[in-house]
Design an enzyme around this catalytic site. Sequence first.
Site, PDB file in Angstrom:
ATOM      1  CD  GLU A  50       8.683 -19.480  10.063  1.00 13.59           C
ATOM      2  OE1 GLU A  50       9.024 -20.149  11.044  1.00 13.59           O
ATOM      3  OE2 GLU A  50       7.764 -18.581  10.273  1.00 13.59           O
ATOM      4  CG  ASP A  54      13.807 -24.328   7.907  1.00 14.92           C
ATOM      5  OD1 ASP A  54      14.869 -24.008   8.744  1.00 14.92           O
ATOM      6  OD2 ASP A  54      13.452 -25.557   7.568  1.00 14.92           O
ATOM      7  CG  ASP A 123       9.849 -17.392  12.680  1.00 16.48           C
ATOM      8  OD1 ASP A 123      10.825 -18.158  12.677  1.00 16.48           O
ATOM      9  OD2 ASP A 123       8.949 -17.317  13.536  1.00 16.48           O
ATOM     10  CD  GLU A 126      13.953 -19.990   9.289  1.00 13.76           C
ATOM     11  OE1 GLU A 126      14.753 -20.819   9.805  1.00 13.76           O
ATOM     12  OE2 GLU A 126      12.721 -19.961   9.603  1.00 13.76           O
TER      13      GLU A 126
END
Length: 239
Positions: A50, A54, A123, A126
């Site tokens: 994650e 991102d 999440d 990502e």
Amino acid sequence: MTKTPTLSQADRLTLEAAIGHAFVEKERLDWALTHASARTHKAGNYERLEFLGDRVLGLCIAELLFRTFGTATEGELSVRLNQLVSAETCAAVADEMQLHLFIRTGADVKKLTGKRMLNVRADVVESLIAALYLDGGLEVARKFILRYWEGRAVRPDGARRDAKTELQEWAHAKFGVTPVYRVDDRSGPDHDPRFTVTVEVAGAAPETGIERSKRAAEQVAATRILEREGIWQPQSAQK
């Protein structure tokens, strides 16, 4: 959500078709779908992925916006970027892909609702982007991102969210300040009041909204600045 330790062959093929990539290292996909609460899974969980995903998402969206909106200011691009990498947008992508059918979580997480469950879905998206980046490189990750974000990036309303949130992000990005809301007047009877609210952003002209609640008046005032500054297209122009 599935309780199996790894994806079945049928589920893997279905998900890879939705992603647009056949994983070379199959365990990366399992890893990306595994919440920390599913402690029996040996491949690990998606928290580290994650973190990476991102950053990859932010880079690809920033590049997409830079190329798509050639006359937009840095502040305008920042507002759109924040919209498109938000938990709400990532969760919407997860829903479009039906990722909830494949995510592995513990029993406690399965009971989550609302914002907390939205964050889990976001999440996972990502982490999936990070898995794609590790498995196939930046171009593979970018292809996936464009598949699900390009249409969202060019919508006439700029993927509208709450006007006060939008205005705050724009004000921070452009002027480094926070909008200030002021109630100028409250009129009318208790059962049918009217609130007049002015919002001020240092560096920009103020705007005023009049509505039946303080919050609604704040939203109107914020919307007027966003539309005046070209961050949002006026609703009448979208019809």
